[in-house]
Design an enzyme around this catalytic site. Structure first.
Site, PDB file in Angstrom:
ATOM      1  N   GLY A  33       0.815  -1.209   0.000  1.00 36.21           N
ATOM      2  CA  GLY A  33       0.000   0.000   0.000  1.00 36.21           C
ATOM      3  C   GLY A  33       0.843   1.250   0.000  1.00 36.21           C
ATOM      4  O   GLY A  33       2.033   1.213  -0.295  1.00 36.21           O
ATOM      5  N   ASN A  34       0.212   2.373   0.284  1.00 32.97           N
ATOM      6  CA  ASN A  34       0.921   3.652   0.328  1.00 32.97           C
ATOM      7  C   ASN A  34       0.316   4.530   1.413  1.00 32.97           C
ATOM      8  O   ASN A  34      -0.665   4.161   2.042  1.00 32.97           O
ATOM      9  CB  ASN A  34       0.874   4.333  -1.052  1.00 32.97           C
ATOM     10  CG  ASN A  34      -0.538   4.625  -1.501  1.00 32.97           C
ATOM     11  OD1 ASN A  34      -1.201   5.495  -0.955  1.00 32.97           O
ATOM     12  ND2 ASN A  34      -1.027   3.856  -2.465  1.00 32.97           N
TER      13      ASN A  34
END
Ligand code: CTP
Ligand code: CA
Length: 229
Positions: A33-34
């Site tokens: 993810g980020n």
């Protein structure tokens, strides 16, 4: 409807905003993810609503408490889901704002059971990733007549290289407007002040905005309304 006040410069317009960050699963409990919180995209949706638009928010892993009242929300958690949702939502839209942080790569395979370290006896793990579709480019390619498309560029480095990278990206993507955002360890993520430079599809600077995220969002939406008029 929240914040019905304002000049209503987008009355009768349909606006789609993607926001948040995608998560690409490795197994049922892990993902790549980020750090995108979705705050800015939610503020853009709120600002468009305040300008009288009908707003659809395509949300990737945003705390639902942040959804502005009065927008319709479609949740899309992965790049593939986001692509599907954005293509569907954009079909009838007058304005498309691609604010979400979409993973560029995803695990080539997703395990249906939790990956185990036992038995591998290894001190390293190599993951194979595959490219995700570039949603913004696809939207630009399939744009309907008169539709206005806005992209974002998250760049790191000094101010000059951020601008140059963003301008090159603008020419690659072909969106009507690209909002160049300086990001880094302590800039651009979460509830902090930022600065964005707006460039057109040729990379020419058309505006510079600064302030809190709600203020930036209002200024960006006002700029979009101005471009439509
Ligand atoms: N974007 C997209 N689909 C992707 C990746 C990005 O639609 N698979 C969109 C983002 O929502 C943003 C714009 O493209 O509006 C630019 O995203 P950014 O990550 O800054 O650029 P990339 O083209 O992915 O290039 P890089 O990450 O290498 O800088
Ligand atoms: Ca990217």
């Amino acid at each position: 409807v929240e914040a019905a006040a304002g000049p209503q410069r987008l009355r009768g317009k349909r606006v789609v905003v993607s926001a948040g960050g995608t998560r690409e699963p490795l197994d049922p409990v892990r993902f790549i993810g980020n750090r995108s919180s979705g705050i800015f995209g939610c503020e853009i949706a709120r600002a468009a609503l305040a300008e009288g638009a009908e707003v659809c928010l395509v949300a990737a892993h945003i705390d639902s408490a942040r959804y502005p009242h009065g927008v319709s929300v479609v949740e899309a958690g992965t790049a593939a889901e986001m692509e599907r949702a954005m293509r569907a939502a954009s079909r009838e839209a007058d304005v498309v704002v691609m604010c979400a942080a979409v993973a560029d790569y995803r695990p080539e395979t997703t395990s249906s059971t939790k990956l185990k370290k036992e038995g591998t006896r290894s001190t390293r793990l190599t993951l194979t990733l595959e490219a995700t579709p570039d949603i913004l480019r696809g939207l630009v390619r399939e744009r309907r007549a008169g539709q206005f498309i806005v992209g974002f560029a998250a760049e790191t480095g000094d101010d000059r290289s951020v601008l140059e990278l963003g301008q090159a990206k603008a020419r690659r993507k072909g969106a009507d407007l690209l909002a160049i955002n300086h990001v880094g360890a302590d800039a651009g993520f979460g509830d902090v002040d930022s600065r964005i430079v707006l460039v057109d599809s040729r990379g020419e600077v058309v505006a510079e905005l600064a302030g809190s995220k709600p203020q930036l969002a209002r200024d960006l939406v006002a700029h979009i309304a101005h471009c439509l008029s």
